[in-house]
Design a protein around this motif. Sequence first.
Motif, short mmCIF file in Angstrom:
data_model
loop_
_atom_site.label_atom_id
_atom_site.label_comp_id
_atom_site.label_asym_id
_atom_site.label_seq_id
_atom_site.Cartn_x
_atom_site.Cartn_y
_atom_site.Cartn_z
N PRO A 25 89.46 70.68 -0.56
CA PRO A 25 90.93 70.36 -0.19
C PRO A 25 91.16 68.85 0.11
N VAL A 26 90.25 68.31 0.92
CA VAL A 26 90.37 67.04 1.12
C VAL A 26 90.15 66.24 -0.10
N ALA A 27 89.28 66.52 -0.96
CA ALA A 27 88.98 65.74 -2.31
C ALA A 27 90.32 65.71 -2.95
N ALA A 61 98.96 70.50 6.87
CA ALA A 61 100.29 70.61 5.89
C ALA A 61 100.02 69.51 4.74
N VAL A 62 100.12 68.36 5.11
CA VAL A 62 99.58 67.31 4.00
C VAL A 62 98.97 67.56 3.15
N VAL A 63 97.68 67.88 3.59
CA VAL A 63 96.60 68.01 2.59
C VAL A 63 96.81 69.51 1.71
N TRP A 64 96.95 70.53 2.10
CA TRP A 64 97.17 71.59 1.32
C TRP A 64 98.59 71.37 0.60
N THR A 65 99.59 70.74 0.96
CA THR A 65 100.50 70.42 -0.01
C THR A 65 100.13 69.55 -1.28
N ASP A 66 99.14 68.72 -0.91
CA ASP A 66 98.45 67.76 -1.94
C ASP A 66 97.83 68.41 -2.77
N VAL A 67 97.01 69.53 -2.51
CA VAL A 67 96.33 70.47 -3.47
C VAL A 67 97.29 71.02 -4.29
N PHE A 68 98.42 71.62 -4.00
CA PHE A 68 99.51 72.28 -4.87
C PHE A 68 100.08 71.24 -5.92
N GLN A 69 100.24 69.81 -5.05
CA GLN A 69 101.01 68.92 -5.99
C GLN A 69 100.04 68.26 -7.01
N VAL A 70 98.69 68.23 -6.76
CA VAL A 70 97.80 67.82 -7.75
C VAL A 70 97.59 68.85 -9.07
N GLY A 71 97.93 70.06 -8.82
CA GLY A 71 98.03 71.04 -9.82
C GLY A 71 99.11 70.90 -10.66
N ILE A 72 100.27 70.50 -10.10
CA ILE A 72 101.54 70.18 -10.72
C ILE A 72 101.47 69.16 -11.66
N ILE A 73 100.70 67.91 -11.15
CA ILE A 73 100.60 66.56 -11.93
C ILE A 73 99.78 66.97 -13.11
N PHE A 74 98.64 67.76 -12.84
CA PHE A 74 97.92 68.00 -14.22
C PHE A 74 98.63 68.64 -15.18
N TYR A 94 90.66 53.12 -0.66
CA TYR A 94 89.67 54.37 -0.25
C TYR A 94 88.73 53.85 1.02
N GLY A 95 88.49 52.70 1.04
CA GLY A 95 87.26 52.22 2.13
C GLY A 95 88.08 52.25 3.24
N ILE A 96 89.22 51.62 3.58
CA ILE A 96 89.80 50.97 4.88
C ILE A 96 91.06 51.46 5.01
N ASN A 97 91.89 52.06 3.88
CA ASN A 97 93.44 52.23 3.94
C ASN A 97 93.43 53.61 4.89
N GLN A 98 94.39 53.55 6.22
CA GLN A 98 94.53 54.78 7.12
C GLN A 98 94.88 55.98 6.28
N ALA A 99 95.44 55.98 5.21
CA ALA A 99 96.05 57.32 4.66
C ALA A 99 94.81 58.19 4.04
N GLN A 100 93.86 57.18 3.40
CA GLN A 100 92.52 57.76 3.03
C GLN A 100 91.64 57.94 4.14
N VAL A 101 91.22 56.98 4.91
CA VAL A 101 90.31 57.34 5.63
C VAL A 101 90.55 58.48 6.85
N GLN A 102 91.81 58.54 6.91
CA GLN A 102 92.20 59.71 7.79
C GLN A 102 91.96 61.12 7.23
N ARG A 103 92.01 61.01 5.94
CA ARG A 103 91.20 62.40 5.29
C ARG A 103 90.18 62.69 5.34
N TYR A 104 89.21 61.71 5.05
CA TYR A 104 87.89 62.04 5.31
C TYR A 104 87.23 62.22 6.46
N ILE A 105 88.05 61.62 7.50
CA ILE A 105 87.37 61.68 9.06
C ILE A 105 87.90 63.01 9.54
#
Length: 594
Positions: free
Chosen positions: A53-55, A181-194, A254-265
């Motif tokens: 889900p984080v990916a 909520a943000v992560v699991w909504t993103d999972v749903f939205q990636v499916g819609i984009i594809f 992906y390396g330093i932006n808070q939005a992305q780092v916040q996900r993988y940490i």
Amino acid sequence: MSSAASFSVWDYGVLTLMLVISAGIGVYYAFNGRGQSSSADFLVGGRSMTAVPVALSLTASFMSAITVLGTPVEVYQYGAVFILICFAYFLMVAVSSEIFLPIFYRLGITSTYEYLEMRYNKVIRLFGTVLFIIQTVLYTGLVIYAPALALNQVTGVDLWGAVVSTGVVCTLYCTLGGLKAVVWTDVFQVGIIFAGLLAVIVQSVLLQGGISTIISDSAQGGRLNIWDFDPNPLRRHTFWSITVGGTFLWTSVYGINQAQVQRYISCKSMFHAKMALYINLVCLWGISLCSVFCGLCLYSFYKNCDPWTARKVSALDQLMPYLVLDILSEYPGVPGLFVAAAYSGTLSTVSSSVNALAAVTIADLIRPYLNLSEKQLSWASKGMSLFYGAVCIGMAGVASLMGGMLQAAISIVGVVGGPLLGLFSLGILFPCANAKGGLAGLISGLALSLWVCIGAQIYPPLPENSRPLTLVTHGCNFSGSTNWTANTEENLERPFLADNWFSLSYLYFGPLGTVTVITVGLFVSILSGGRQMKVQSGLMISKEDLTFYKAYNVLKAKVSGSAGTFELEQELDKSFGKTNFAFCDVELSTQTPA
């Protein structure tokens, strides 16, 4: 060619359903996650997320409607050379997972800018935080406004209704459900984009009589201009500008932006965090290939009658919605699916931005200066989500002053992200770097990037550098202009810098800032006694952080035995695992035993 059909009730129904489901996920986590009593639970999901889900969330965060609507138009107008961004994605993931991720994960920080205070000082931390807030608010305004405008012009979806509903839904599930909520909504939205992109591709292939026809049309129209090795940095898109410039650009995301780092940490172990980045790479490749092929489909359909030159649309960004209504209007709800894909991209990016803005504000601007309990910080986090949601909606109006979606978005990210990437790289890679060098480098890199970017807005590059391809209208049912490139006006008086400095490819704005920060930072640090510095342990990269080094040690230890794949994975998980007590599943007791 008939003009495109209008949006139907079924289409509105599909779009509304997507918004309702997205909001519903936030409501679910609001009630299901009542245990989110601490700010860490709300902002980083209690550090308990798994890789998949984080990916998908990492992919969704910056694969916005700008990708869905802007990339196909980029290919239609300039050719498929942009597919080379896939090389940049690979290099970005390798650098992010091996250099930046181990540092941030090991330190157990909520905001990436906490690192800047540990490595430099509080002033640089505040400088970095303010830059991030400005960059993110500007970028998010563009992400909300640009697709809403494009869809409004073609489908009739109300412009400000779309802007406000996007902002309100994002703010709702960010405020209620936090990062989970943000992560699991993103999972749903990636499916819609594809689903939206694939609907366009499948119908285009069926109508055009196969993939070979689309490829053939694109080749004849010069759209398969992939292998351009021209080293001239003034050329807008070449192999070098996209791979080198794209690597710096996306590493700053992906390396330093808070939005992305916040996900993988938020992952439960470093192994899961690294796996998330590599699974995300496959998703990035998939969306990029689909959006580039959509651009080839767009050209195959309109190769003899460009809707923009024919004034059937008022801006190039409206071409994809126009195509969708042209070829899919006979299938009720399918155009709505594509529009839902565009809005899913918007929602995922805006929600990521709002959550990240709340995180840095709490961690960098509130917690260090106010003595608040965890419960109060949790409520403050929700209040900040609400506040930034409103700010981003308001900023959407400013976005109307910017140019094409894709280039404007990348320029914003590059101008601020490049110098920040340089600042973090300076601290992580060079032990001699000190606070004076870091601040001098950051100011120099930011000034240089802004100078070039503003100059490029005042003096746009000439066609010989941007090199748009020909768009014709001889197949239309009217008599008009036959060549889009002929419509470009040249300024009679252009200063020397306009064509030799301000014409630098926009993809190099980021690398320019990064290299300037590192160069000036090292020079000033060495002059101000940086060689005598002793850096605190854990703030710099070490060989123990590298995947290959860890894997080598595990295999070396197992070479005499018969370890299976599962055992190897367990060993890697242990090796990459909870190197900081902040990531333990069981909290440490602060009470001493009786």
